[in-house]
Write an enzyme that holds these catalytic residues in place. Structure first.
Site, PDB file in Angstrom:
ATOM      1  N   GLY A 231      77.566  19.266   9.411  1.00  0.00           N
ATOM      2  CA  GLY A 231      78.530  18.462   8.264  1.00  0.00           C
ATOM      3  C   GLY A 231      79.212  17.344   9.309  1.00  0.00           C
ATOM      4  N   GLY A 267      77.575  23.545   6.794  1.00  0.00           N
ATOM      5  CA  GLY A 267      77.534  24.618   6.700  1.00  0.00           C
ATOM      6  C   GLY A 267      78.716  25.132   6.135  1.00  0.00           C
ATOM      7  N   ARG A 268      79.740  24.486   7.646  1.00  0.00           N
ATOM      8  CA  ARG A 268      81.499  24.931   7.890  1.00  0.00           C
ATOM      9  C   ARG A 268      82.461  24.339   6.603  1.00  0.00           C
ATOM     10  NH1 ARG A 268      83.882  25.991  12.414  1.00  0.00           N
ATOM     11  NH2 ARG A 268      81.690  25.381  13.824  1.00  0.00           N
ATOM     12  N   TYR A 308      85.895  31.173  20.773  1.00  0.00           N
ATOM     13  CA  TYR A 308      86.342  29.565  21.158  1.00  0.00           C
ATOM     14  C   TYR A 308      87.261  29.055  20.587  1.00  0.00           C
ATOM     15  CZ  TYR A 308      82.132  29.598  17.772  1.00  0.00           C
ATOM     16  OH  TYR A 308      80.618  29.898  16.759  1.00  0.00           O
ATOM     17  N   CYS A 334      89.929  47.223  21.618  1.00  0.00           N
ATOM     18  CA  CYS A 334      90.094  47.916  22.846  1.00  0.00           C
ATOM     19  C   CYS A 334      89.822  46.675  23.199  1.00  0.00           C
ATOM     20  CB  CYS A 334      89.800  49.233  22.776  1.00  0.00           C
ATOM     21  SG  CYS A 334      91.232  49.830  22.016  1.00  0.00           S
ATOM     22  N   GLU A 335      89.832  45.441  23.060  1.00  0.00           N
ATOM     23  CA  GLU A 335      89.874  43.883  23.665  1.00  0.00           C
ATOM     24  C   GLU A 335      90.975  43.589  23.514  1.00  0.00           C
ATOM     25  OE1 GLU A 335      86.729  43.183  25.353  1.00  0.00           O
ATOM     26  OE2 GLU A 335      85.069  44.765  24.569  1.00  0.00           O
ATOM     27  N   TYR A 362      81.578  31.164   9.601  1.00  0.00           N
ATOM     28  CA  TYR A 362      81.068  31.511  10.499  1.00  0.00           C
ATOM     29  C   TYR A 362      82.625  32.406  10.936  1.00  0.00           C
ATOM     30  CZ  TYR A 362      78.896  27.202  11.147  1.00  0.00           C
ATOM     31  OH  TYR A 362      77.828  26.009  10.878  1.00  0.00           O
TER      32      TYR A 362
HETATM   33  C1  LIG Z   1      74.667  25.660  12.321  1.00  0.00           C
HETATM   34  C2  LIG Z   1      74.007  23.968  12.581  1.00  0.00           C
HETATM   35  C3  LIG Z   1      74.432  23.321  10.781  1.00  0.00           C
HETATM   36  C4  LIG Z   1      75.682  23.243  10.688  1.00  0.00           C
HETATM   37  O1  LIG Z   1      76.871  22.755  10.808  1.00  0.00           O
HETATM   38  P1  LIG Z   1      78.246  22.785  10.494  1.00  0.00           P
HETATM   39  O2  LIG Z   1      79.484  21.802  11.768  1.00  0.00           O
HETATM   40  O3  LIG Z   1      79.120  24.005   9.780  1.00  0.00           O
HETATM   41  O4  LIG Z   1      77.832  21.821   9.420  1.00  0.00           O
HETATM   42  C5  LIG Z   1      73.186  22.195  10.590  1.00  0.00           C
HETATM   43  N1  LIG Z   1      71.812  22.174  11.203  1.00  0.00           N
HETATM   44  C6  LIG Z   1      71.984  23.858  12.827  1.00  0.00           C
HETATM   45  C7  LIG Z   1      70.687  22.695  12.752  1.00  0.00           C
HETATM   46  C8  LIG Z   1      72.669  24.185  12.731  1.00  0.00           C
HETATM   47  O5  LIG Z   1      72.241  24.765  14.221  1.00  0.00           O
END
Ligand SMILES: *Cc1c(COP(=O)(O)O)cnc(C)c1O
Length: 406
Positions: A231, A267-268, A308, A334-335, A362
């Site tokens: 996304g 995902g994110r 990141y 401890c880093e 994440y």
């Molecule tokens: C990590 C990943 C996603 C999700 O990406 P987002 O940026 O979190 O939406 C979708 N497809 C694949 C193949 C991924 O590796």
């Protein structure tokens, strides 16, 4: 201001469940999912939540209830989807290193599609499907070679990345897939990176993948779906994130009248801003020329800043008594890389509760036990109700797989 998740104050949640604590808002999950459904409604997409962003069973279950499919990258994630009541028939399997055992498990479960990333993977999948007397549904992940303009560690669509099959090898790879008797070609996919702040790379990738689909159709390889991967980016700080409706409109125009189904793998953007991490200040420490706010959450709980250089907003849960000062906000690990924020204006004193924003994606899914730290608890809030969806790990659980051999 007293900060809240839905109707519950963070102070109350921290007192009830302890810290560090992940807190998720169910209505925020629902709204994020609905935003994709609404924007892309005309294309009737299959939205496959990318489980690696946050694999908590209750989150998977909620997305399953909303009609979501799932994008997995391991057999473990498939087990999570199935345990939470997700549908294998709506699950697609991505990733460059699928093992034979994972392929067999996913084939037996009856997943929707394997997103295959290389020729050797294609051959292995064909062999395993043959042994199981079945045909594996496949899509090839094509690397469209566009620059996603994001952090190099989460940029995946360039020639130099390990992901996908190069565009110039794509037609030969599809021709090979068509020859293999135990594969069934169903689609094409790409995923150019994460936390995308610009739409143009996503649209350019879609354009290139569709052009390839047309060339394949001319060769007699008909696809059922196109999968555009993850996304859009989210706001962590002050990013100007892409508009989903503009993205959807561009994709709809590009697909036109082609008889292709659409799959998306966000995902994110479904969970990132639905979660926060609560942490309590242990000490405020003033060195010669730097201040440190030492908190009880660390890089093992939230790795993104260390991995990141990611930015997370951090706010006091209650109106602070202290005056603001500039400090690094760091954990007990401890880093030197163990920090949640650098040179941040913050008003905090020992005992204060801080809210680390944007910690739904994440974050808990990347947590570990470094420094023998137990993994944090996770809570899902809906209205005035909080449910413990992962209890805090115990010391016994952390040690359970080990033996002190003589
Ligand atoms: C990590 C990943 C996603 C999700 O990406 P987002 O940026 O979190 O939406 C979708 N497809 C694949 C193949 C991924 O590796």
């Amino acid at each position: 201001m007293t900060l809240r998740c839905e109707n519950l104050s963070y102070t109350e949640l921290a007192e009830r469940y302890g810290t560090p604590l992940y807190v998720y808002s169910q209505s925020a999950l629902d709204e994020a999912f609905a935003a994709y459904q609404t924007a892309f409604a005309a294309l009737n997409p299959l939205i496959c939540y990318a489980v690696k962003a946050n694999g908590n069973l209750s989150l998977i279950r909620r997305f399953a209830e909303l009609g979501s499919g799932f994008d997995i990258v391991s057999g473990g994630e498939l087990a999570r989807v199935l345990a939470a009541g997700g549908s294998a028939a709506k699950t697609i399997f991505s990733g460059v290193g699928k093992s034979a055992a994972e392929m067999e498990y996913a084939l037996k479960a009856g997943i929707k599609c394997f997103n295959v990333e290389s020729l050797p993977e294609l051959e292995r999948l064909n062999g395993i499907a043959g042994r199981l007397n079945t045909r594996a549904p496949v899509s090839l992940r094509i690397n469209p070679d566009v620059d996603a303009q994001t952090h190099p560690y989460i940029s995946t669509g360039l020639k130099a990345n390990k992901f996908g099959i190069a565009m110039r090898d794509a037609e030969a790879a599809y021709a090979r897939a068509a020859e293999l008797p135990h594969l069934r070609i169903v689609g094409i996919d790409c995923h150019i990176g994460s936390q995308l702040i610009r739409l143009d790379p996503l649209i350019e990738a879609c354009e290139r993948i569709l052009a390839l689909a047309d060339r394949l159709a001319a060769q007699g390889i008909e696809l059922q779906h196109i999968d555009l991967g993850g996304g859009v980016g989210i706001v962590y700080r002050d990013e100007d994130t892409p508009d989903l409706s503009a993205y959807a409109a561009a994709v709809q125009k590009l697909i036109g009248s082609r008889p292709l189904g659409l799959i998306l793998e966000p995902g994110r953007s479904l969970v990132g801003n639905a979660g926060d991490l609560l942490t309590r200040v242990e000490y405020v420490k003033r060195n010669e020329d730097k201040n440190f706010v030492i908190v009880d959450a660390a890089m093992n709980d939230l790795m993104r800043p260390a991995l990141y250089q990611a930015y997370h907003r951090i706010e006091p849960a209650e109106p602070p008594a202290a005056a603001p000062f500039t400090a690094d906000i760091v954990g007990p690990v401890c880093e030197t890389g163990d920090f949640l924020a650098k040179d941040r204006r913050i008003a905090a004193q020992a005992g204060d509760l801080l809210v680390v924003r944007g910690a739904g994606a994440y974050a808990a899914s990347m947590a570990g036990n470094y420094n023998a730290r137990r993994r944090a608890a996770e809570v899902l809030v809906s209205g005035s109700q909080a449910r413990l969806v992962r209890r805090r790990e115990t010391v016994e659980e952390m040690l359970a797989n080990e033996q002190a051999c003589l």
